[in-house]
Design an enzyme around this catalytic site. Structure first.
Site, PDB file in Angstrom:
ATOM      1  CB  SER A   1      -5.126  30.917   3.961  1.00 12.62           C
ATOM      2  OG  SER A   1      -4.221  30.396   3.004  1.00 12.62           O
TER       3      SER A   1
ATOM      4  CE1 TYR B   1      -2.707  35.606   3.412  1.00 14.12           C
ATOM      5  CE2 TYR B   1      -2.192  33.300   2.982  1.00 14.12           C
ATOM      6  CZ  TYR B   1      -3.082  34.355   2.962  1.00 14.12           C
ATOM      7  OH  TYR B   1      -4.356  34.162   2.485  1.00 14.12           O
TER       8      TYR B   1
HETATM    9  P1  NAD Z   1      -8.346  40.912  -2.728  1.00 13.91           P
HETATM   10  O1  NAD Z   1      -7.022  41.614  -2.588  1.00 13.91           O
HETATM   11  O2  NAD Z   1      -8.873  40.635  -4.079  1.00 13.91           O
HETATM   12  O3  NAD Z   1      -9.455  41.702  -1.894  1.00 13.91           O
HETATM   13  C1  NAD Z   1      -9.223  42.109  -0.561  1.00 13.91           C
HETATM   14  C2  NAD Z   1     -10.188  43.223  -0.207  1.00 13.91           C
HETATM   15  O4  NAD Z   1      -9.946  43.562   1.164  1.00 13.91           O
HETATM   16  C3  NAD Z   1      -9.982  44.501  -1.035  1.00 13.91           C
HETATM   17  O5  NAD Z   1     -11.234  44.984  -1.494  1.00 13.91           O
HETATM   18  C4  NAD Z   1      -9.338  45.478  -0.051  1.00 13.91           C
HETATM   19  O6  NAD Z   1      -9.686  46.841  -0.289  1.00 13.91           O
HETATM   20  C5  NAD Z   1      -9.920  44.986   1.276  1.00 13.91           C
HETATM   21  N1  NAD Z   1      -9.080  45.368   2.404  1.00 13.91           N
HETATM   22  C6  NAD Z   1      -7.749  45.168   2.556  1.00 13.91           C
HETATM   23  N2  NAD Z   1      -7.319  45.706   3.699  1.00 13.91           N
HETATM   24  C7  NAD Z   1      -8.406  46.272   4.290  1.00 13.91           C
HETATM   25  C8  NAD Z   1      -8.602  46.991   5.487  1.00 13.91           C
HETATM   26  N3  NAD Z   1      -7.576  47.294   6.302  1.00 13.91           N
HETATM   27  N4  NAD Z   1      -9.847  47.398   5.802  1.00 13.91           N
HETATM   28  C9  NAD Z   1     -10.886  47.140   4.968  1.00 13.91           C
HETATM   29  N5  NAD Z   1     -10.765  46.481   3.805  1.00 13.91           N
HETATM   30  C10 NAD Z   1      -9.532  46.045   3.470  1.00 13.91           C
HETATM   31  O7  NAD Z   1      -8.154  39.544  -1.877  1.00 13.91           O
HETATM   32  P2  NAD Z   1      -8.844  38.092  -2.040  1.00 13.91           P
HETATM   33  O8  NAD Z   1      -7.939  37.219  -2.810  1.00 13.91           O
HETATM   34  O9  NAD Z   1     -10.253  38.220  -2.429  1.00 13.91           O
HETATM   35  O10 NAD Z   1      -8.714  37.593  -0.531  1.00 13.91           O
HETATM   36  C11 NAD Z   1      -9.760  37.736   0.398  1.00 13.91           C
HETATM   37  C12 NAD Z   1      -9.419  36.920   1.639  1.00 13.91           C
HETATM   38  O11 NAD Z   1      -9.198  35.558   1.288  1.00 13.91           O
HETATM   39  C13 NAD Z   1      -8.153  37.377   2.362  1.00 13.91           C
HETATM   40  O12 NAD Z   1      -8.351  37.277   3.757  1.00 13.91           O
HETATM   41  C14 NAD Z   1      -7.112  36.373   1.898  1.00 13.91           C
HETATM   42  O13 NAD Z   1      -6.065  36.194   2.811  1.00 13.91           O
HETATM   43  C15 NAD Z   1      -7.959  35.114   1.788  1.00 13.91           C
HETATM   44  N6  NAD Z   1      -7.412  34.108   0.885  1.00 13.91           N
HETATM   45  C16 NAD Z   1      -7.119  34.414  -0.409  1.00 13.91           C
HETATM   46  C17 NAD Z   1      -6.570  33.442  -1.229  1.00 13.91           C
HETATM   47  C18 NAD Z   1      -6.215  33.717  -2.662  1.00 13.91           C
HETATM   48  O14 NAD Z   1      -5.463  32.909  -3.254  1.00 13.91           O
HETATM   49  N7  NAD Z   1      -6.706  34.763  -3.278  1.00 13.91           N
HETATM   50  C19 NAD Z   1      -6.318  32.163  -0.713  1.00 13.91           C
HETATM   51  C20 NAD Z   1      -6.626  31.890   0.605  1.00 13.91           C
HETATM   52  C21 NAD Z   1      -7.185  32.861   1.419  1.00 13.91           C
END
Ligand code: NAD
Length: 254
Positions: free
Chosen positions: A141, A154
């Site tokens: 991130s 985070y």
């Molecule tokens: P999201 O919440 O839309 O999706 C996350 C997915 O991970 C879900 O399908 C959930 O079921 C799965 N998950 C969570 N815990 C789990 C576990 N213990 N085992 C298996 N599956 C699990 O999230 P997103 O926004 O798509 O984020 C995805 C990645 O990107 C994350 O690592 C997040 O930190 C990173 N990220 C997101 C953003 C943002 O603004 N959305 C920004 C930077 C980084």
């Protein structure tokens, strides 16, 4: 360019958001995709929609925090062929400073965001080393590059993901395995929607979150998936150990 036919990819957390967009993008380039998520309903939905669009995808249930679950999920996922591309995307968020973050919150964040990457990679890596072939892309991130106010746990975990990425890249650079991470700014996914609910005024929080990007908006999940496809593909053959910032100018300066 970015042809992935003949490759098998496993994407954790592919039932939602960036993981879903990544699974769809990898499949559209010809990869066979394994959707790995703890959420069976969404995971099977994504696998079905890829198949309906003419791609090939299967669902495997896994909890990235559980080493045994990871090992058995990877064993099931590799019965039909080895994994060439691993996207460690599953992750969770948390709002809090060191004052308002409980130790148990930090442990939970670490278990998913750091130990999860460790567990799944450990289960996949043996096969990659044996075949001297693999591209691993971790979801860090912008909070793994710069600090973010009120995101103590985070940021702690995402700085760790960058460190894990660079260490693994060095350790396996001569094994034919590349390890990179992407560092997105805010992306419009259910993850951000969940954070917004933690604020007294979610609409004001949304405006504030959009404004942290210099471009004045959040990213679409597809904009992150495109970079992951690049890092997964042979077009990025000389890139390893890199933390690719995709933050709409957030960290470029004030
Ligand atoms: P999201 O919440 O839309 O999706 C996350 C997915 O991970 C879900 O399908 C959930 O079921 C799965 N998950 C969570 N815990 C789990 C576990 N213990 N085992 C298996 N599956 C699990 O999230 P997103 O926004 O798509 O984020 C995805 C990645 O990107 C994350 O690592 C997040 O930190 C990173 N990220 C997101 C953003 C943002 O603004 N959305 C920004 C930077 C980084």
């Amino acid at each position: 360019m970015f042809e992935l036919t003949g490759k098998r990819a496993l994407v954790t957390g592919a039932g939602s958001g960036i993981g879903e967009a990544t699974a769809v993008a990898l499949a559209s380039r010809g990869a066979v995709v394994v959707i790995a998520d703890r959420d069976e309903i969404n995971g099977t939905r994504v696998a079905r929609s890829i198949a309906e669009a003419g791609g090939t995808a299967t669902f495997v249930a896994l909890d990235v925090t559980d080493e045994t679950s990871c090992a058995s999920a990877i064993a099931r996922a590799t019965t039909e062929g080895p994994i060439d591309i691993l996207v460690n995307n599953a992750g969770i968020g948390h709002v809090g400073t060191i004052v308002t973050t409980a130790g148990s919150d930090l442990d939970r964040m670490y278990a998913v965001n750091v130990r999860g990457v460790f567990n799944v990679t450990k289960a996949c890596l043996g096969g990659m080393i044996e075949r001297r072939r693999g591209s691993i892309v971790n979801l860090a991130s912008i909070g793994g590059i710069v600090g973010i106010r009120d995101r103590l746990a985070y940021c702690t975990t995402k700085f760790a993901v960058v460190g894990l990425t660079k260490s693994m890249a060095l350790d396996h650079a001569t094994d034919g395995i590349r390890v990179n991470c992407v560092c997105p700014g805010r992306v419009e996914t259910p993850f951000v929607a969940a954070r917004l609910k933690e604020y007294a005024d979610p609409e004001a929080a949304y405006r504030e979150m959009a404004s942290t990007q210099a471009v004045g908006r959040m990213a679409r999940p597809e904009e992150i998936a495109a970079a992951i496809v690049y890092l997964a593909s042979d077009e990025s053959a000389f890139i390893t150990g890199s933390a690719l910032i995709i933050d709409g100018g957030w960290s470029a300066g004030k």
